[in-house]
Design a protein around this motif. Structure first.
Motif, mmCIF file in Angstrom:
data_model
loop_
_atom_site.group_PDB
_atom_site.id
_atom_site.type_symbol
_atom_site.label_atom_id
_atom_site.label_comp_id
_atom_site.label_asym_id
_atom_site.label_seq_id
_atom_site.Cartn_x
_atom_site.Cartn_y
_atom_site.Cartn_z
ATOM 1 N N MET A 196 59.154 28.036 -56.508
ATOM 2 C CA MET A 196 60.014 27.806 -55.345
ATOM 3 C C MET A 196 60.078 26.307 -55.057
ATOM 4 N N THR A 197 61.254 25.826 -54.900
ATOM 5 C CA THR A 197 61.444 24.394 -54.682
ATOM 6 C C THR A 197 61.022 24.009 -53.263
ATOM 7 N N PRO A 198 60.718 22.726 -53.059
ATOM 8 C CA PRO A 198 60.371 22.271 -51.698
ATOM 9 C C PRO A 198 61.465 22.582 -50.686
ATOM 10 N N LEU A 199 62.742 22.504 -51.109
ATOM 11 C CA LEU A 199 63.836 22.798 -50.182
ATOM 12 C C LEU A 199 63.814 24.265 -49.768
ATOM 13 N N GLU A 200 63.566 25.151 -50.745
ATOM 14 C CA GLU A 200 63.519 26.584 -50.431
ATOM 15 C C GLU A 200 62.344 26.891 -49.487
ATOM 16 N N GLN A 201 61.194 26.232 -49.715
ATOM 17 C CA GLN A 201 60.053 26.430 -48.827
ATOM 18 C C GLN A 201 60.367 25.955 -47.409
ATOM 19 N N PHE A 202 61.053 24.831 -47.318
ATOM 20 C CA PHE A 202 61.433 24.306 -46.000
ATOM 21 C C PHE A 202 62.371 25.270 -45.278
ATOM 22 N N LEU A 203 63.351 25.830 -46.001
ATOM 23 C CA LEU A 203 64.297 26.748 -45.382
ATOM 24 C C LEU A 203 63.616 28.023 -44.904
ATOM 25 N N LEU A 204 62.651 28.516 -45.679
ATOM 26 C CA LEU A 204 61.926 29.721 -45.264
ATOM 27 C C LEU A 204 61.118 29.461 -43.997
ATOM 28 N N ALA A 241 61.628 31.192 -40.284
ATOM 29 C CA ALA A 241 60.536 31.856 -39.571
ATOM 30 C C ALA A 241 60.352 31.251 -38.183
ATOM 31 N N LEU A 242 60.483 29.932 -38.096
ATOM 32 C CA LEU A 242 60.358 29.271 -36.800
ATOM 33 C C LEU A 242 61.473 29.698 -35.857
ATOM 34 N N LEU A 243 62.696 29.793 -36.355
ATOM 35 C CA LEU A 243 63.821 30.223 -35.526
ATOM 36 C C LEU A 243 63.617 31.633 -35.003
#
Length: 292
Positions: free
Chosen positions: A1-9, A13-15
């Motif tokens: 999983m790319t850093p961007l995908e981890q950030f989006l997940l 979750a935060l939202l």
């Protein structure tokens, strides 16, 4: 999983956690469940209208010795249900004289014509705009019912009710009226200092007249005032007789109950319709099963 995908997940979750704690828009109820509702709060789930399962069945004919008040509020409500101009109503005066019962009786009288009632606690008055917005597009006619109102200085509900009655930039919805009851004519405590021309000392009110104006400004926003007064002895006994008859008592039993009814009222320090109803239940309930 790319850093961007981890950030989006993580962002998603935060939202989701933030949305869980944010106030939600009021949910529209199933209007087929009844014709009376209460405004309720649900922790984490927003506010909603709860249908009242068992509505008081009191009728206008059950209310005695308040004929002028009954005539005025029935006429006002009839105008409202018919789509004609009508006023917000403030019912004030002696306790137990039928203020709340009169509003409930009006609901039963006009429910078949599209009248609905929403009971709102004083603590929830700040949410009146949300309630009005929720029902504004409905074809029914809604009475917002505020029972036993009284405010202390600084309470937020006082300002909210003033704005809802007449003070917001938006016009009051034409399918909503506010009916309120109170033991206080001006809904706020009145003090001897309010009548003083001025106050001595550093903390005195420089403009006491403006303070008094503020205290009466809320009640003045109700277009119709109905005042209720303590019942005389004969009025009280007539109401006792009505309720005893509704429980199946005959004329002899009603006549026999007069002395007990007066002693019952004396013990409670009041000859009100509520006290008459309570006595009738007690008296009729103690009779042998085949005697009432």
């Amino acid at each position: 999983m790319t850093p961007l995908e981890q950030f989006l997940l993580r962002a998603e979750a935060l939202l989701q956690r933030v949305e869980a704690v944010l106030p939600q828009a009021p949910r529209e109820p199933d209007w087929k469940l009844g014709y009376a509702y209460r405004w309720r709060k649900r922790g984490g789930g927003g506010n909603y209208l709860q249908a009242v399962a068992h509505v008081s069945q009191i009728a206008l004919t059950d209310l005695h010795n308040i004929a002028p008040q009954k005539l005025q509020i029935e006429r006002n409500t009839r105008q409202f249900v018919a789509g004609r101009p009508a006023n917000n109503v403030l019912l004030t005066g002696a306790r137990g004289t039928g203020k709340s019962s009169l509003i409930k009786a009006c609901l039963n009288q006009f429910a078949a014509d599209g009248l609905r009632l929403i009971e709102v606690d004083k603590a929830d008055l700040a949410e009146l705009p949300d309630i009005v917005d929720l029902v504004a597009g409905r074809p029914e006619r809604f009475i917002i019912f505020c029972d036993d109102l009284s405010f202390e200085e600084g309470e937020s509900g006082y300002k909210a009710l003033k704005v809802a009655l007449d003070g917001s930039i938006s016009a009051q919805s034409d399918n909503v009226l506010i009916y309120a009851t109170s033991n206080r004519r001006h809904l706020m405590p009145e003090r001897m200092s309010d009548n003083s021309g001025y106050q001595h000392g550093e903390d005195g009110d420089l403009h006491p007249g403006e303070t008094v104006e503020e205290k009466i400004s809320l009640s003045e926003r109700f277009g119709l005032w109905l005042s209720f007064y303590p019942f005389k002895q004969d009025d009280y006994l007539e109401i006792v007789g009505h309720w005893l008859a509704s429980f199946g008592c005959d004329a002899a039993q009603i006549a026999k109950a007069r002395g007990d009814a007066l002693r019952w009222a004396l013990q409670r320090g009041s000859r009100s319709g509520r006290v008459a109803w309570q006595f009738a239940k007690d008296f009729a309930g103690k009779l042998p099963h085949d005697a009432a």
